[in-house]
Design a protein around this motif. Sequence first.
Motif, PDB file in Angstrom:
ATOM      1  N   TYR A   1       0.855  -1.180   0.000  1.00 29.02           N
ATOM      2  CA  TYR A   1       0.000   0.000   0.000  1.00 29.02           C
ATOM      3  C   TYR A   1       0.896   1.236   0.000  1.00 29.02           C
ATOM      4  O   TYR A   1       1.861   1.309   0.759  1.00 29.02           O
ATOM      5  N   PHE A   2       0.586   2.186  -0.855  1.00 33.33           N
ATOM      6  CA  PHE A   2       1.408   3.406  -0.840  1.00 33.33           C
ATOM      7  C   PHE A   2       0.563   4.633  -1.127  1.00 33.33           C
ATOM      8  O   PHE A   2      -0.502   4.563  -1.760  1.00 33.33           O
ATOM      9  N   ILE A   3       1.030   5.753  -0.606  1.00 32.69           N
ATOM     10  CA  ILE A   3       0.411   7.047  -0.894  1.00 32.69           C
ATOM     11  C   ILE A   3       1.466   7.900  -1.585  1.00 32.69           C
ATOM     12  O   ILE A   3       2.604   7.971  -1.113  1.00 32.69           O
ATOM     13  N   LEU A   4       1.096   8.508  -2.680  1.00 37.23           N
ATOM     14  CA  LEU A   4       2.044   9.383  -3.382  1.00 37.23           C
ATOM     15  C   LEU A   4       1.362  10.703  -3.707  1.00 37.23           C
ATOM     16  O   LEU A   4       0.126  10.770  -3.783  1.00 37.23           O
ATOM     17  N   HIS A   5       2.142  11.724  -3.891  1.00 33.28           N
ATOM     18  CA  HIS A   5       1.600  13.037  -4.207  1.00 33.28           C
ATOM     19  C   HIS A   5       2.029  13.467  -5.605  1.00 33.28           C
ATOM     20  O   HIS A   5       3.206  13.398  -5.934  1.00 33.28           O
ATOM     21  N   GLY A   6       1.069  13.900  -6.393  1.00 33.68           N
ATOM     22  CA  GLY A   6       1.385  14.482  -7.687  1.00 33.68           C
ATOM     23  C   GLY A   6       1.102  15.970  -7.644  1.00 33.68           C
ATOM     24  O   GLY A   6       0.341  16.434  -6.793  1.00 33.68           O
ATOM     25  N   VAL A   7       1.725  16.730  -8.519  1.00 34.63           N
ATOM     26  CA  VAL A   7       1.441  18.166  -8.545  1.00 34.63           C
ATOM     27  C   VAL A   7       0.155  18.389  -9.338  1.00 34.63           C
ATOM     28  O   VAL A   7      -0.133  17.673 -10.295  1.00 34.63           O
ATOM     29  N   THR A   8      -0.590  19.404  -8.916  1.00 31.37           N
ATOM     30  CA  THR A   8      -1.807  19.724  -9.657  1.00 31.37           C
ATOM     31  C   THR A   8      -1.435  20.474 -10.928  1.00 31.37           C
ATOM     32  O   THR A   8      -0.327  21.012 -11.055  1.00 31.37           O
ATOM     33  N   ALA A   9      -2.383  20.514 -11.849  1.00 32.16           N
ATOM     34  CA  ALA A   9      -2.097  21.123 -13.147  1.00 32.16           C
ATOM     35  C   ALA A   9      -1.800  22.621 -13.021  1.00 32.16           C
ATOM     36  O   ALA A   9      -1.019  23.177 -13.789  1.00 32.16           O
ATOM     37  N   ASN A  10      -2.409  23.264 -12.021  1.00 34.37           N
ATOM     38  CA  ASN A  10      -2.207  24.719 -11.906  1.00 34.37           C
ATOM     39  C   ASN A  10      -1.085  25.078 -10.936  1.00 34.37           C
ATOM     40  O   ASN A  10      -0.954  26.225 -10.517  1.00 34.37           O
ATOM     41  N   THR A  11      -0.278  24.101 -10.542  1.00 32.94           N
ATOM     42  CA  THR A  11       0.808  24.369  -9.600  1.00 32.94           C
ATOM     43  C   THR A  11       1.910  25.166 -10.278  1.00 32.94           C
ATOM     44  O   THR A  11       2.297  24.878 -11.406  1.00 32.94           O
ATOM     45  N   ASP A  12       2.369  26.187  -9.589  1.00 30.67           N
ATOM     46  CA  ASP A  12       3.621  26.828 -10.020  1.00 30.67           C
ATOM     47  C   ASP A  12       4.450  27.102  -8.776  1.00 30.67           C
ATOM     48  O   ASP A  12       4.111  26.642  -7.690  1.00 30.67           O
ATOM     49  N   SER A  13       5.526  27.845  -8.944  1.00 30.27           N
ATOM     50  CA  SER A  13       6.449  27.986  -7.826  1.00 30.27           C
ATOM     51  C   SER A  13       5.895  28.885  -6.723  1.00 30.27           C
ATOM     52  O   SER A  13       6.365  28.869  -5.608  1.00 30.27           O
ATOM     53  N   VAL A  14       4.870  29.662  -7.041  1.00 31.30           N
ATOM     54  CA  VAL A  14       4.300  30.534  -6.006  1.00 31.30           C
ATOM     55  C   VAL A  14       3.171  29.828  -5.271  1.00 31.30           C
ATOM     56  O   VAL A  14       3.019  29.964  -4.064  1.00 31.30           O
ATOM     57  N   HIS A  15       2.383  29.083  -6.007  1.00 29.12           N
ATOM     58  CA  HIS A  15       1.315  28.314  -5.369  1.00 29.12           C
ATOM     59  C   HIS A  15       1.539  26.847  -5.663  1.00 29.12           C
ATOM     60  O   HIS A  15       1.212  26.379  -6.746  1.00 29.12           O
ATOM     61  N   PHE A  16       2.104  26.174  -4.691  1.00 32.04           N
ATOM     62  CA  PHE A  16       2.458  24.777  -4.881  1.00 32.04           C
ATOM     63  C   PHE A  16       1.381  23.904  -4.250  1.00 32.04           C
ATOM     64  O   PHE A  16       1.148  23.957  -3.051  1.00 32.04           O
ATOM     65  N   ASN A  17       0.719  23.129  -5.058  1.00 32.77           N
ATOM     66  CA  ASN A  17      -0.320  22.242  -4.558  1.00 32.77           C
ATOM     67  C   ASN A  17      -0.079  20.829  -5.040  1.00 32.77           C
ATOM     68  O   ASN A  17       0.330  20.612  -6.173  1.00 32.77           O
ATOM     69  N   THR A  18      -0.367  19.900  -4.159  1.00 32.08           N
ATOM     70  CA  THR A  18      -0.252  18.510  -4.577  1.00 32.08           C
ATOM     71  C   THR A  18      -1.575  17.816  -4.306  1.00 32.08           C
ATOM     72  O   THR A  18      -2.360  18.251  -3.479  1.00 32.08           O
ATOM     73  N   ILE A  19      -1.818  16.746  -5.049  1.00 28.11           N
ATOM     74  CA  ILE A  19      -2.964  15.903  -4.768  1.00 28.11           C
ATOM     75  C   ILE A  19      -2.451  14.508  -4.493  1.00 28.11           C
ATOM     76  O   ILE A  19      -1.390  14.109  -4.963  1.00 28.11           O
ATOM     77  N   GLU A  20      -3.248  13.821  -3.675  1.00 28.38           N
ATOM     78  CA  GLU A  20      -2.838  12.525  -3.181  1.00 28.38           C
ATOM     79  C   GLU A  20      -3.400  11.428  -4.055  1.00 28.38           C
ATOM     80  O   GLU A  20      -4.525  11.525  -4.525  1.00 28.38           O
ATOM     81  N   PHE A  21      -2.606  10.382  -4.241  1.00 29.01           N
ATOM     82  CA  PHE A  21      -3.213   9.195  -4.825  1.00 29.01           C
ATOM     83  C   PHE A  21      -2.752   7.976  -4.029  1.00 29.01           C
ATOM     84  O   PHE A  21      -1.610   7.878  -3.614  1.00 29.01           O
ATOM     85  N   ASP A  22      -3.711   7.095  -3.746  1.00 26.92           N
ATOM     86  CA  ASP A  22      -3.424   5.895  -2.978  1.00 26.92           C
ATOM     87  C   ASP A  22      -3.306   4.745  -3.958  1.00 26.92           C
ATOM     88  O   ASP A  22      -4.097   4.648  -4.894  1.00 26.92           O
ATOM     89  N   GLY A  23      -2.339   3.904  -3.751  1.00 30.96           N
ATOM     90  CA  GLY A  23      -2.163   2.789  -4.671  1.00 30.96           C
ATOM     91  C   GLY A  23      -1.991   1.476  -3.929  1.00 30.96           C
ATOM     92  O   GLY A  23      -1.519   1.444  -2.790  1.00 30.96           O
ATOM     93  N   PHE A  24      -2.393   0.401  -4.600  1.00 31.95           N
ATOM     94  CA  PHE A  24      -2.191  -0.939  -4.067  1.00 31.95           C
ATOM     95  C   PHE A  24      -1.564  -1.773  -5.169  1.00 31.95           C
ATOM     96  O   PHE A  24      -2.007  -1.709  -6.320  1.00 31.95           O
ATOM     97  N   LEU A  25      -0.540  -2.523  -4.806  1.00 33.27           N
ATOM     98  CA  LEU A  25       0.062  -3.421  -5.775  1.00 33.27           C
ATOM     99  C   LEU A  25      -0.080  -4.843  -5.258  1.00 33.27           C
ATOM    100  O   LEU A  25       0.407  -5.173  -4.167  1.00 33.27           O
ATOM    101  N   GLY A  26      -0.803  -5.677  -6.006  1.00 29.81           N
ATOM    102  CA  GLY A  26      -0.963  -7.070  -5.609  1.00 29.81           C
ATOM    103  C   GLY A  26      -0.218  -7.967  -6.567  1.00 29.81           C
ATOM    104  O   GLY A  26       0.457  -7.485  -7.487  1.00 29.81           O
ATOM    105  N   PRO A  27      -0.310  -9.288  -6.406  1.00 29.04           N
ATOM    106  CA  PRO A  27       0.453 -10.177  -7.283  1.00 29.04           C
ATOM    107  C   PRO A  27       0.050 -10.037  -8.756  1.00 29.04           C
ATOM    108  O   PRO A  27       0.900 -10.166  -9.636  1.00 29.04           O
ATOM    109  N   ASN A  28      -1.242  -9.771  -9.022  1.00 27.47           N
ATOM    110  CA  ASN A  28      -1.641  -9.641 -10.427  1.00 27.47           C
ATOM    111  C   ASN A  28      -2.474  -8.387 -10.708  1.00 27.47           C
ATOM    112  O   ASN A  28      -3.195  -8.315 -11.677  1.00 27.47           O
ATOM    113  N   TYR A  29      -2.400  -7.404  -9.821  1.00 28.22           N
ATOM    114  CA  TYR A  29      -3.190  -6.192 -10.059  1.00 28.22           C
ATOM    115  C   TYR A  29      -2.490  -4.943  -9.511  1.00 28.22           C
ATOM    116  O   TYR A  29      -1.609  -5.021  -8.632  1.00 28.22           O
ATOM    117  N   VAL A  30      -2.875  -3.832 -10.084  1.00 28.93           N
ATOM    118  CA  VAL A  30      -2.553  -2.508  -9.538  1.00 28.93           C
ATOM    119  C   VAL A  30      -3.890  -1.836  -9.303  1.00 28.93           C
ATOM    120  O   VAL A  30      -4.775  -1.914 -10.161  1.00 28.93           O
TER     121      VAL A  30
END
Lengths: 337, 337, 337, 337, 337
Positions: free
Chosen positions: D79-108
């Motif tokens: 199980y992992f949580i990662l952050h990606g930058v939002t489309a409107n992120t720049d150096s003055v307004h830095f925003n990230t969104i979270e995505f949770d992921g699961f990796l199993g033997p035959n699935y993501v």
Amino acid sequence: MDIFVYRPGSEKVEEGFTAEQLPELLKDETLTIWVDMDKPTEADDQILLDVFRFHPLTVEDCRADRHHPKVEEFPGYLYFILHGVTANTDSVHFNTIEFDGFLGPNYVLTYHHDMFRSINNVKQMIRTSPISCQRGPAYLLYQILDQLVDFYMPVLDDFDERLVQIEDEIFSLTNPDKTIIERIQHMKRSILRLRRISGKQLNILYRISHGEFKLISPEMLPFFRDIHDHLIRITDLAENYRDLIGGALDSYLSVVSNRTNDIMKVLTIFSAVMLPLTFIAGLYGMNFDNLPELHYEYSYFIVLGVMILVAVGMLGFFWRRGWIGNARVTNEGETKG
Amino acid sequence: MDIFVYRPGSEKVEEGFTAEQLPELLKDETLTIWVDMDKPTEADDQILLDVFRFHPLTVEDCRADRHHPKVEEFPGYLYFILHGVTANTDSVHFNTIEFDGFLGPNYVLTYHHDMFRSINNVKQMIRTSPISCQRGPAYLLYQILDQLVDFYMPVLDDFDERLVQIEDEIFSLTNPDKTIIERIQHMKRSILRLRRISGKQLNILYRISHGEFKLISPEMLPFFRDIHDHLIRITDLAENYRDLIGGALDSYLSVVSNRTNDIMKVLTIFSAVMLPLTFIAGLYGMNFDNLPELHYEYSYFIVLGVMILVAVGMLGFFWRRGWIGNARVTNEGETKG
Amino acid sequence: MDIFVYRPGSEKVEEGFTAEQLPELLKDETLTIWVDMDKPTEADDQILLDVFRFHPLTVEDCRADRHHPKVEEFPGYLYFILHGVTANTDSVHFNTIEFDGFLGPNYVLTYHHDMFRSINNVKQMIRTSPISCQRGPAYLLYQILDQLVDFYMPVLDDFDERLVQIEDEIFSLTNPDKTIIERIQHMKRSILRLRRISGKQLNILYRISHGEFKLISPEMLPFFRDIHDHLIRITDLAENYRDLIGGALDSYLSVVSNRTNDIMKVLTIFSAVMLPLTFIAGLYGMNFDNLPELHYEYSYFIVLGVMILVAVGMLGFFWRRGWIGNARVTNEGETKG
Amino acid sequence: MDIFVYRPGSEKVEEGFTAEQLPELLKDETLTIWVDMDKPTEADDQILLDVFRFHPLTVEDCRADRHHPKVEEFPGYLYFILHGVTANTDSVHFNTIEFDGFLGPNYVLTYHHDMFRSINNVKQMIRTSPISCQRGPAYLLYQILDQLVDFYMPVLDDFDERLVQIEDEIFSLTNPDKTIIERIQHMKRSILRLRRISGKQLNILYRISHGEFKLISPEMLPFFRDIHDHLIRITDLAENYRDLIGGALDSYLSVVSNRTNDIMKVLTIFSAVMLPLTFIAGLYGMNFDNLPELHYEYSYFIVLGVMILVAVGMLGFFWRRGWIGNARVTNEGETKG
Amino acid sequence: MDIFVYRPGSEKVEEGFTAEQLPELLKDETLTIWVDMDKPTEADDQILLDVFRFHPLTVEDCRADRHHPKVEEFPGYLYFILHGVTANTDSVHFNTIEFDGFLGPNYVLTYHHDMFRSINNVKQMIRTSPISCQRGPAYLLYQILDQLVDFYMPVLDDFDERLVQIEDEIFSLTNPDKTIIERIQHMKRSILRLRRISGKQLNILYRISHGEFKLISPEMLPFFRDIHDHLIRITDLAENYRDLIGGALDSYLSVVSNRTNDIMKVLTIFSAVMLPLTFIAGLYGMNFDNLPELHYEYSYFIVLGVMILVAVGMLGFFWRRGWIGNARVTNEGETKG
């Protein structure tokens, strides 16, 4: 040189032995012996070498008094240097004195050139009751260290108090005392030393309380862990005060900048109001033969009116900028009105 | 190239050997040999390669003189670089000189392009008494390192003294010397170098004193641990002084800000008192035909009174603000009164 | 693509092979092969994949040119990225170029999009004499790295020089150049990059010189340790310069504050002397009918005397405060006298 | 909820499955399944618990959206949580969104409340070609992470650009924009967040790429190491920008101090030239009956001459001090001349 | 002293036991017992020693209330100290209260001198439903810790809000409130304490959640890991706010410097325009017998023209320098026009 001997089962700790009896006493492994060397002589140093058979470099370390806290294991004994605070230490003048200690299988030896309050306290204790000695030399050592560490607390409280006081001075509206920077710098010096020393002593207690040394039995460890906890607290507070002292200087700079700003505003308002008025007055003080305004009947009153308009305009201009009318600055406006 | 040879049992250290005798001497494992190469020639370098069979990169390191302290183990010998302070080093101009050393099973070799006070001292010692050589080459090395480290202490004392002096200058009421920032920056440069070098040397001694190298027998370790302790103290003090030097610059900035503040107050008080008075004077200097006040008998005296009122009012206003009347600022008020 | 091949025993390094001969050459394990790809084409990239069978991600890394220094072990070869300084690099504009390298059992492959001075130097060397190739590919690699690291030294010397120059400018009495802050900030940027890159390269050399990789035999380690030592020195100096650059900015701020202070003093002294005099003059410029002083015979001269007294008093007041008469400030007093 | 299934050997990735088919699909271990939950409903959460049998705390973590990046191993899945930058992120307004992921033997399984550009890109890719799925779920995960990390680069480029622009503004001669401090503080806030997040993600990738988790087979490691390298670069740049942003504020302060200095000089020069002249004029504006100079024929011209001398003297005094005549300050002198 | 007992299978948690029943209850290993000592008496302390047989030093630690968070393992029980925030804590006044806890094989004991919101909440929960007790004492402990940590979040939100508000105040054009520095320094003090405490609690939870203690079974670990994650977030935010608070003070200084700069400009413009005009007026206010300009018919108008020219010239000079006409400064120019 004071020698205290506790015989298991006895109800009192015996005192008044001489150096000559030491070899005999040390042979009896059931005893708990405490040898305290206060302002030791060369003869005492010789005893360390001849009777206790300590390493010559160790004895040299004892003699000199410029060491940092440390602990070293030698075959048959532990050697450590610890620092206690002097009685006149406060947060502005932080001083420590060194005490050298040896822990053997049946003895504790303390060695110091200055009066140690913690050692005196423990002497007092064992003269009243033998409890401190009943659990062997390691427990006796714990008693001494516990006292030694406790004497750091008032110094830390003093830091806290003075810091609050300095911050109050800085943020109070009246002129902060000019010596404030000096006091801050002195406290910084003190806290740096305190942090270094307590950091080192923390490390020593960590090693002791985690059972690194065989001479200290497992059932003694919780006691030393207790001192270790005290030292964590001291080191923590020292860290904290260091950060806050740094912050105090920054605050001071900001407050001074702010004041300069205020002073400049007063100066600027005065100049901006007075200079145009003075110019107008100067204008009609000129001696030209042909200066028509001088001869109209109401010129003077018109000029006075213009001056008032200019003054009011200027004040309004600064009021609009927020330089007049806020909290403290109001009185300036009033004074000029 | 000086060669000292101690034969076990002998009462004097022999001197005056030539390079040609070296191979013979080195074969005798019972001897304690010290070869000191002061301002070595190319021939000396060749001896390192041919007689001692040191690694060519090592010999290259010896020749060049821009290295940091380090220790390296090679089969059959230890190679180390150490830095000593020069005789003219103080806290403002910190200079070190490099010395390269080799420790073999029965020899110590020192190699340096500059005169080394610590090496000279040890030579003096072994000429007086062979004690330093009786415990083998590792003990001889300890003697040299001990001397080398001891020469750092006066430099550190000089830092302490100058720092106190600089702080005194900063906090004294008279104008601080303008060169103070320059001196602080120079000391910072010195302390940074000192800290780096002593940190590296500390690391070397740590490795030696914890028995990492076979060539140094366990009974020698307490001696090197002793030097290690000295270096901890030096590194500690260096850290301390670095923090205090940083603090000194901050204090300086604060003191200067404070002074600017004071100067601004004086200027503002002067302007605020004088500008309105000048305006009033200007007002009645106007030449209007119809300026009724000019013709009343007591106008002049009334105007004088108003002026005094204005002046007193202004001073009162600043006094209420705490700009006049505190400690040092009082005299301003007096001057104007 | 240049291919150099050294056959053991041969007296010259052979050149002028084509890519087609590579598979054949690589099979002969006794050879020492150096393949240098300068501004490689897509065909070259294909050779990496097909002939050398490098991992596709590695080849991609080669192609792109935005990586930090690193070393990675793959079955049968080592892959590393290193940064060299460009020829026009100085302490204000610090630029590095990347070179990708592969070390196999009998070959070294270097891959770079820009001209590399260190690689050119090594080519020159092996064209003159085969010595560099006689100890196998690891020694050849050492030669290249040694050259690469050596080219950092002039940049560091440039830092030292400029820092001393900037500090001289700051502390010199004449106006410091306004661009000084800009230059400091640029140098800071450079030193940050230098520190990061050399830190990473240090780490790579540490891993190589401590025998982490099988492809580099133990007898090669002292050579890589030598480069490691150079990098320690570079990283050290970079640290040092970073601290000093930070200090330079602080010094600059202090010097500017000091100057502002001086300017304020001049202004205040002028105002404090001139404003009261102007007021007095204004006072007797008033046109009141009844202004008795105007009609005394010696009024003018008395007023002149009072003015001189006031001026002298003011100057005395400031002299007592230490604003006039110290070193540089003396001339102000003289001008007004 | 989008479900993608790749059957080994098939030429297309199948789509359009429903939640009901999931249990069946998961049983077939030869498949590569990707379940993407975009803006998941409560029913979706129930699937996580019932069909995938994830730990309840994990599912709670998915639902809430205030977590830092992390990876956790559970029996049978990662199980992992990662952050990606939002489309409107720049150096003055830095925003990230979270995505949770699961990796199993035959699935993501990917789970996110906001649109993710990197996930959309990968969907696009697998719709075009099944290559991304052919190497199993870990490779599919690599594709997603690679995209996610790539989207950080433009933000870093934006930092670089703005920093250069801010520095240019600071060092340009015209008035720096007053909002500069605000922008710097905002960028600082952004860079601090970026550094923390990328530091955490670096740590996750480090653990993955060093083979800590069994679910990711050794031949997949170089791919994750590649992402790890990207993250090192990002973290490095973030560190760098943080230092440079700190430096920018310092530079700003220095430049402002410098300007204040310049302004003070102008003011002081004006006052020092004008105040004495005004005083002299005032002197001869006095109305004393007996003021002999008034009656000499050339008095006026002599006084004019004296005034010019005083003005020239003052300007000369300031010129000698270096306040007039340097580069930018020259024009002041001209204006007054 | 409240005692809660859950018998497995029962549908309610029983309450209302007395201290005398404790020894009996503790013997039954199937029970889940929670003893909460709120404002404990000496009798309660005695129970800790006699009934639970806790180490005397531990009981002493409970009694005193000046400890940092820690966890210690003793034979048969775990002892820990944790800090919760008080109900009135905000970002300016950060206060914590201590609670001591013991976890045994079938009991949890909580000991605190002050009302604890988290403990009250858990009591409320178990009175409503026995779920919290059904998984044994470790799960009960998790419930308490979870609540305790949750109460930190509003404080962190308060930090965030106030920081944004303080920055807004700093960057807003109107005068920043003078108390801003004080508030910043107070927040700094708070954040330092928060960071230290949460750092320590993080360390405790790390040890618990990594299975260091036998008393907490593996299936409980994910729950404690959950709290651990919360604490990471708290510590992270605390770090972040600390950096931002530091930045806020720097910003404040810069803004104040900027303002001083602006004020100086206004003053300089006023002086530079008014002083020359006043001088010219003074010039023709002189009373020389022979001052030819006074007698020309248009002298007055020419002089007026010259004055306007000078004023316009000065304003032009400052406009060219960029002191007038930019954004905010425009109004100055208008006012004077």
